[in-house]
Design a protein around this motif. Structure first.
Motif, mmCIF file in Angstrom:
data_model
loop_
_atom_site.group_PDB
_atom_site.id
_atom_site.type_symbol
_atom_site.label_atom_id
_atom_site.label_comp_id
_atom_site.label_asym_id
_atom_site.label_seq_id
_atom_site.Cartn_x
_atom_site.Cartn_y
_atom_site.Cartn_z
ATOM 1 N N GLU A 16 0.806 -1.154 0.004
ATOM 2 C CA GLU A 16 0.139 0.132 -0.065
ATOM 3 C C GLU A 16 0.888 1.367 0.020
ATOM 4 N N THR A 17 0.606 2.171 -0.876
ATOM 5 C CA THR A 17 1.247 3.516 -0.852
ATOM 6 C C THR A 17 0.251 4.535 -0.072
ATOM 7 N N THR A 18 0.928 5.698 0.485
ATOM 8 C CA THR A 18 0.360 6.672 0.996
ATOM 9 C C THR A 18 -0.035 7.866 -0.009
ATOM 10 N N THR A 19 -1.392 7.995 -0.119
ATOM 11 C CA THR A 19 -1.767 8.946 -1.310
ATOM 12 C C THR A 19 -0.941 10.396 -1.116
ATOM 13 N N VAL B 211 3.276 7.486 -2.448
ATOM 14 C CA VAL B 211 4.731 7.124 -2.165
ATOM 15 C C VAL B 211 4.899 5.879 -1.137
ATOM 16 N N MET B 212 5.921 5.255 -1.143
ATOM 17 C CA MET B 212 6.067 3.998 -0.415
ATOM 18 C C MET B 212 7.481 4.313 0.573
ATOM 19 N N ASN B 213 7.608 3.503 1.407
ATOM 20 C CA ASN B 213 8.649 3.377 2.049
ATOM 21 C C ASN B 213 9.555 2.250 1.613
ATOM 22 N N THR C 280 13.704 5.411 2.491
ATOM 23 C CA THR C 280 13.561 6.383 1.543
ATOM 24 C C THR C 280 12.127 6.341 1.039
ATOM 25 N N ILE C 281 11.709 7.644 0.792
ATOM 26 C CA ILE C 281 10.400 7.772 0.162
ATOM 27 C C ILE C 281 10.361 7.820 -1.274
ATOM 28 N N VAL C 282 9.759 6.815 -1.667
ATOM 29 C CA VAL C 282 9.744 6.695 -3.146
ATOM 30 C C VAL C 282 8.401 6.928 -3.889
ATOM 31 N N PRO C 283 8.349 7.583 -4.769
ATOM 32 C CA PRO C 283 6.784 7.813 -5.442
ATOM 33 C C PRO C 283 6.727 6.485 -6.215
#
Lengths: 121, 723, 178
Positions: free
Chosen positions: C52-55, C66-68, C72-75
């Motif tokens: 799951e990504t954060t919108t 974005v995901m962890n 590192t925060i990666v789109p």
């Protein structure tokens, strides 16, 4: 046993130069930025020789030599002063204060070692 | 003496040390020169200036930076005389010295960049220095250090010497030793030592520190005379020394390259062995520490890594703590205690580590006096720079980013803000303008102020220019603040000819972007005729934030705790709708604009009515308040700020991200940004300016509408439900 | 598939560098719907199962969030959406390919990873002027593999930081709320 040399100079570049050269030749090296810190360090560390610059804040080289020679502990420690070409009066002052010898800046590494070996038993 | 070294030189790294040192010396030198310029002349300042130039010269000589060495030599010579009071102190002398300082800095930079220096560079200053030196008591400066030629080191045939050596007690006082002399002589060839002990008294009257022994050496060597002389170079004043060449045939030759040693004279004028040309000495890469030193140098990459690792540690610790609390308490209360201790230790570790990277802004401020001098001279204006708070500490990464913006704003201030002397006098201002540069810490931010007492921002001119450039419409109505902010628009410049000084197309828009990149913003305060003040507000610790985790719909966000004033659960009666569609909530007589985060951030499934949700009252930089509508407060949390911009494009309203205890990413809200974002249901022009026409015409209400300058609490005052 | 393929990628990457000189290129191919695409293997950092990504608020739909990635925060980009072929109903079976492009690391959500292709540069042909729904800017070429066509993507164009990245068919409005 490895010999230990104290190098005193307010210029880090100079200290690094001396330190690297001496370490490469098998000496132990300790450093101080000025005369006052040198005295502090020497209160707790024994050294076999001292190489010091003349112009430093807090306590200059000439004063350092005077102070050292005033202590019985350092009466016969070889002390070399770093002088620059053309500062004859400073060299003489250092001499008068009790310096064993001098090295002219800029110096080649082996010159430094040669002079040090000359005055170090 | 040849200059072959036993260890291969690593001089690249070594050069770096020298230039690093110069980078530290030069700003301090500049500061000292400024003091000199300002009339503060004392022995300490002069000595410090001397030592700075001396150090640079010594290093430069070691690396053979010709022009730099030459200039530094003359400069140093004058400074030496100055500190010894052998030259009259005068404004002219100080002026030259200040200019020489600038030239020196340029030469160092050229040496660092490896660029060619035009022969004429600094020649005028050097000439003045020499002139001043020539006027002193002991005449012109000695010749600059010539890289010494080698003395004849050619080996001759074998020669025999007879050397008489009588040390005086002085010799011992210098910690010299005949034994060492003998050792050195032995290295030159065949040595025969005769010791004369006839002077030795009986043991009882022997003074161990006196000299009684003398020696006669017979040395057979093919080494050049110079080497022989060198053996005695340190002791020749403290002894009786006679060197005789015994072989008749080569005597003349020997005398040619020999110099008579006389124990009464000064040591021979030609130095002993050459100092070597272009000494190249390397240094190890390891960190150098010494017992006496109070600081060490550390590779910045290592510190960064340390900071990152501690950041990860904080996250991991938070994860553990969360998982632990999920398990429930009871029997595991020992674990809970351990967990709390871990949290405390981690927090402290974090603070310590962040502190490592903090540095005083002095290094940035120190470059400014010279800049001001340069620009003021170029523009023919008289400007004085006053700095304060330069010991305020800031993260190193911020320091590096500050130089350009501050430089640009000072340039602007002098160029556009400061009036010329006549105008100033006519306005009753002192001829010399003052620019104040200050730094201070406040509530988790660092504030850097650049203020001038110039003409202030000409609002009309700015407006016209913006209209002409199509940045705003002709009939747009803007507040003073908004007009000021126009100068940040890209491509904006009121100067019809971008001056050489301010030019280069840098622009205030770049400045603002730089500061925004640090997470900060710029405030402008300007009064026509009086002056202008720019305030840079930059968050103090970039990496860690005290936050409040809130839920909006199924999303979670972090609000910076420092911005939160209070949170309330309003009654329906407290919430009113105003023209334009916006909603406000009445809090103790004040009307606070509501910002429904679910609408601003487009989050589905959130609570729509503010009176069923929670309102978090926040305060912006300029003191104005707003109420963010969220579903609920989840809890306070210290978070490690992760960069969003590293891999993603900028997102309005979001300043960064963090990783929660469960491994999920949570976005950190940018309060200022959120306040400025459009609300579809209620389009508004700006946060600070809105009308409440249905509000009672009550002066108390009016007063409550204007920005309150309440200091922002670093902790929310109260967290309660209901007004 | 993933573990074995991932291992294969790890092993082939070095040789890809050496064979680059010889004119041979290696790609990772993947599937979106019925179409096969490929990207330069050197750009691929990792292949992950979907999480799951954060919108990110107010972003075009093809930016999933974005995901962890280990701190590192990666789109993450929904490539299907990016190519205008509708939204991906992301599920556990989907795959996120982590690539390094220009100065950033991004994730691409695809249906599945197919294979490692080793292709001689001469076999890569320019994309024909057909009625394709994907802008030609993003296509680096096309190659025939086992009777089917694989479209090679130009990652740098696809993920350049040119402000808000627009989708390709029309500029998307962020979904408005009811």
């Amino acid at each position: 046993m490895r010999k230990r040399v104290l190098t005193v100079d307010d210029s880090k570049t100079m200290r690094d130069m001396v330190s690297f050269t001496l370490k490469g030749a098998g000496f132990d090296v300790v450093e101080a930025e000025d005369g006052a810190k040198a005295l502090d360090l020497l209160a707790g560390t024994a050294v076999d020789a001292i190489i010091t610059d003349i112009n430093m804040p807090n306590m200059d080289g000439v004063t350092l030599v005077q102070r050292l020679r005033a202590q019985p502990k350092f009466k016969s420690t070889p002390i070399l002063i770093l002088t620059t070409e053309g500062s004859e009066d400073k060299k003489q002052q250092g001499r008068n204060a009790g310096a064993t010898g001098w090295i002219v800046k800029p110096f080649a590494p082996d010159k430094l070692l040669q002079v040090l070996n000359k005055v170090c038993p | 003496m040849s200059s072959t070294t036993s260890t291969p030189p690593d001089f690249e790294r070594f050069r770096a040390t020298f230039f690093e040192e110069c980078a530290e010396i030069l700003p301090e030198l500049d500061e000292r020169l400024s003091s000199l310029h300002a009339g503060e002349v004392d022995a300490e300042t002069l000595n410090a200036i001397f030592r700075a130039v001396h150090s640079i010269k010594a290093g430069a000589a070691a690396f053979n930076f010709g022009p730099l060495v030459e200039f530094a030599h003359v400069f140093e010579a004058l400074l030496d005389k100055l500190r010894d009071d052998r030259i009259q102190h005068s404004e002219q002398v100080f002026n030259v010295i200040v200019r020489a300082g600038d030239v020196l800095a340029e030469l160092v930079e050229a040496a660092r960049a490896g660029s060619e220096v035009p022969r004429a560079f600094g020649a005028d200053v050097a000439a003045e220095l020499k002139e001043l030196l020539a006027g002193t008591q002991d005449g012109a400066a000695q010749a600059p250090p010539v890289i010494p030629q080698s003395l004849s080191t050619q080996e001759r045939g074998l020669r025999n010497y007879r050397i008489v050596f009588e040390p005086h007690s002085e010799l011992f006082r210098h910690a010299n030793e005949p034994l060492l002399i003998i050792r050195e002589l032995k290295r030159l060839g065949d040595l025969n030592v005769e010791c004369i002990s006839s002077n030795l008294p009986n043991l009882a009257s022997l003074d161990p520190e006196d000299a009684y022994l003398s020696f006669i050496f017979h040395l057979s060597t093919s080494a050049p005379y110079a080497s022989l002389a060198e053996v005695f170079e340190f002791v020749d004043q403290d002894c009786l020394l006679k060197i005789e060449v015994l072989d008749g045939a080569d005597e003349e030759e020997a005398l040619e390259d020999s110099e008579t040693l006389d124990d009464e004279n000064e040591p021979k004028s030609a130095g002993p062995s050459p100092a070597g040309t272009g000494a190249r000495i390397g240094i190890p890469s390891a960190v150098q520490t010494s017992k006496g030193a109070t600081s060490i140098r550390v590779d910045l990459a290592r510190v960064d890594r340390l900071v990152n690792m501690v950041g990860e540690l904080v996250i991991t610790q938070a994860m553990l703590a969360q998982q632990l609390s999920d398990q429930g308490g009871g029997q595991r209360h020992q674990w809970v205690q351990g967990s709390e201790e871990l949290a405390a230790h981690t927090r402290e570790l974090q603070e310590c580590v962040m502190a490592i990277r903090m540095q005083p802004v002095r290094s940035v401020f120190a470059r400014m006096p010279r800049l001001v001098r340069e620009i003021a001279t170029k523009l023919d204006k008289k400007v004085k720079l006053v700095t304060s708070g330069d010991q305020t500490e800031v993260d190193k990464t911020v320091i590096e980013e500050l130089t350009d913006p501050i430089t640009h704003m000072i340039r602007n201030a002098i160029d556009h803000g400061v009036e010329d002397a006549d105008t100033r006098l006519a306005a009753g201002k002192p001829k010399e303008a003052t620019i104040e540069l200050s730094a201070a810490q406040r509530a988790g931010n660092i504030l850097i102020t650049i203020a001038d007492d110039g003409a202030g921002i000409d609002r009309q001119k700015v407006l016209q220019s913006a209209i002409a450039k199509g940045i705003i419409r002709e009939d747009a109505k803007l507040s003073d603040d908004e007009i000021h902010n126009l100068i940040f628009a890209p491509g904006f410049s009121t100067a019809s000819v971008v001056t050489e000084v301010s030019g280069r197309g840098v622009g205030m828009d770049v400045v603002r972007r730089n500061i925004a990149g640090l997470g900060g913003r710029i405030q402008i305060h300007s009064i026509p005729g009086k002056g202008t003040r720019f305030t840079l507000v930059i968050p103090l610790t970039l990496a860690v934030l005290d936050g409040m985790l809130v839920a909006v719909g199924k999303e979670k966000y972090i609000l910076p705790l420092a911005s939160i004033v209070e949170s309330i659960r309003p009654d329906q009666r407290q919430v009113r709708t105003v023209t334009g569609g916006a909603q406000v909530v009445a809090v103790r007589g004040e009307f606070i604009r509501l910002i429904p985060l679910h609408r601003i951030l487009n989050v589905p499934g959130a609570i729509l009515e503010p009176w069923k949700a929670l309102v978090v009252v926040i305060e912006t930089e300029n003191g104005s308040k707003a109420g963010l509508v969220v579903d609920e407060l989840i809890g306070q949390q210290q978070v490690v700020v992760k960069s969003l911009a590293e891999n993603s494009e900028a997102v309005s309203g979001i300043s960064g991200a963090t990783i929660l205890g469960n491994g999920r990413v949570a976005l950190i809200l940018d309060i200022e940004g959120v306040c400025g974002m459009p609300d579809r249901a209620a389009p508004l022009e700006s946060c600070s300016e809105f009308q409440i026409p249905d509000c009672d015409n009550n002066p108390a209400m009016r007063a409550a509408q204007t920005s309150t300058n309440r200091p922002r609490a670093s902790q929310p005052e109260e967290m309660r439900a209901g007004a | 598939m993933n573990a074995a393929l991932a291992a294969q990628i790890a092993n082939t990457a070095p040789s890809a560098a050496s064979s680059a000189a010889a004119g041979v290129k290696q790609f990772i191919s993947f599937r979106i719907g019925e179409e096969e695409y490929a990207i330069d293997i050197m750009a691929v950092r990792e292949i992950k199962g979907w999480t799951e990504t954060t919108t990110l608020p107010n972003q075009p739909e093809h930016i999933l969030g974005v995901m962890n990635l280990r701190g590192t925060i990666v789109p993450v980009f929904d490539l299907r959406r990016r190519f205008g072929m509708g939204l991906t109903e992301a599920a556990k079976s989907h795959v996120v390919i982590i690539v390094a492009v220009l100065d950033r690391i991004v994730g691409m959500l695809v249906d599945a990873v197919s294979d490692i292709l080793t292709v001689d540069s001469s076999e890569i042909r320019p994309v024909p002027e057909m009625d394709r729904s994907i802008s030609a800017d993003f296509l680096a070429g096309i190659v025939s593999v086992n009777e089917s066509m694989v479209v090679i993507l130009a990652l740098e164009e696809l993920f350049s930081r040119t402000g808000n990245e627009k989708s390709l068919q029309e500029a998307d409005e962020p979904q408005s709320l009811q």
